[in-house]
Design an enzyme around this catalytic site. Structure first.
Site, PDB file in Angstrom:
ATOM      1  N   GLY A 166      -3.601   2.079   0.950  1.00 35.56           N
ATOM      2  CA  GLY A 166      -2.643   1.701  -0.075  1.00 35.56           C
ATOM      3  C   GLY A 166      -1.205   1.737   0.383  1.00 35.56           C
ATOM      4  O   GLY A 166      -0.318   1.341  -0.354  1.00 35.56           O
ATOM      5  N   CYS A 167      -0.958   2.239   1.583  1.00 32.07           N
ATOM      6  CA  CYS A 167       0.401   2.272   2.114  1.00 32.07           C
ATOM      7  C   CYS A 167       0.673   0.998   2.910  1.00 32.07           C
ATOM      8  O   CYS A 167      -0.202   0.491   3.595  1.00 32.07           O
ATOM      9  CB  CYS A 167       0.598   3.464   3.044  1.00 32.07           C
ATOM     10  SG  CYS A 167       0.675   5.040   2.205  1.00 32.07           S
ATOM     11  N   VAL A 168       1.873   0.507   2.812  1.00 29.01           N
ATOM     12  CA  VAL A 168       2.287  -0.625   3.624  1.00 29.01           C
ATOM     13  C   VAL A 168       2.381  -0.181   5.082  1.00 29.01           C
ATOM     14  O   VAL A 168       1.954  -0.877   5.997  1.00 29.01           O
ATOM     15  CB  VAL A 168       3.640  -1.192   3.131  1.00 29.01           C
ATOM     16  CG1 VAL A 168       4.144  -2.277   4.064  1.00 29.01           C
ATOM     17  CG2 VAL A 168       3.505  -1.711   1.709  1.00 29.01           C
ATOM     18  N   SER A 169       2.906   1.015   5.301  1.00 29.31           N
ATOM     19  CA  SER A 169       2.999   1.604   6.631  1.00 29.31           C
ATOM     20  C   SER A 169       1.668   2.264   6.975  1.00 29.31           C
ATOM     21  O   SER A 169       0.839   2.518   6.109  1.00 29.31           O
ATOM     22  CB  SER A 169       4.099   2.661   6.670  1.00 29.31           C
ATOM     23  OG  SER A 169       5.322   2.119   6.263  1.00 29.31           O
ATOM     24  N   ASP A 222       4.681   2.611  -0.536  1.00 30.85           N
ATOM     25  CA  ASP A 222       4.321   3.773   0.269  1.00 30.85           C
ATOM     26  C   ASP A 222       4.504   5.065  -0.508  1.00 30.85           C
ATOM     27  O   ASP A 222       3.659   5.948  -0.479  1.00 30.85           O
ATOM     28  CB  ASP A 222       5.166   3.833   1.549  1.00 30.85           C
ATOM     29  CG  ASP A 222       4.733   2.795   2.574  1.00 30.85           C
ATOM     30  OD1 ASP A 222       3.612   2.268   2.438  1.00 30.85           O
ATOM     31  OD2 ASP A 222       5.508   2.522   3.494  1.00 30.85           O
TER      32      ASP A 222
END
Length: 152
Positions: free
Chosen positions: A47-50, A116
């Site tokens: 679920g994090c972009v990073s 994030d």
């Protein structure tokens, strides 16, 4: 590791957002290095972009288990957010973790909502621990403490 009270005190004296962001980046630089082998799919935060990884370690000394975490990210700001989450939750019992509201702390610090930050704050990662009831039963008192949403 910097405590959440130290982080809170430092945020109070930093008036400018540029200074606060630099401080968050510096917090990320203070994280204990996470072994490369722990940058695994099992530890990856979805679920994090990073890219973000959290490793859970359980210490048992006869009393309640103590949950300790290591974390890492490929993004400097997110790594700093991970440091704040670890300051909130690492070294605590599941009951203490359940009683802590990470979203309230992040709101107190005035962080804008981002994908994030939301992934780090959602119940799967804001330390909402639970006991895996499947591990009870025949074995009796052995309880496996899991973070909600982590791989079993």
């Amino acid at each position: 590791m910097t405590t959440i009270d130290e982080i809170r005190d430092n945020f109070e004296i930093l008036d400018e957002w540029d200074d606060r962001y630099r401080y968050v980046i510096e917090l990320g630089r203070t994280l204990e290095p996470m072994p490369e082998a722990e940058h695994s799919a099992a530890n990856k935060v979805n679920g994090c972009v990073s890219q973000v990884w959290l490793q859970k370690l359980v210490e048992r000394d006869g009393g309640a288990p103590i949950l300790k975490y290591r974390g890492d990210s490929d993004a400097h700001i997110v790594r700093g957010l991970v440091a704040i989450v670890l300051a909130l939750y690492s070294g605590r019992t599941p009951q203490q973790i359940l009683a802590t509201d990470a979203i309230a702390v992040f709101d107190e610090f005035g962080f804008p909502r981002s994908p994030d930050a939301a992934a780090l704050q959602r119940p799967a990662l804001d330390g909402r621990a639970h006991q895996d009831r499947r591990e009870r039963g025949a074995g009796g008192s052995h309880l496996k403490i899991l973070m909600v949403g982590s791989a079993a």
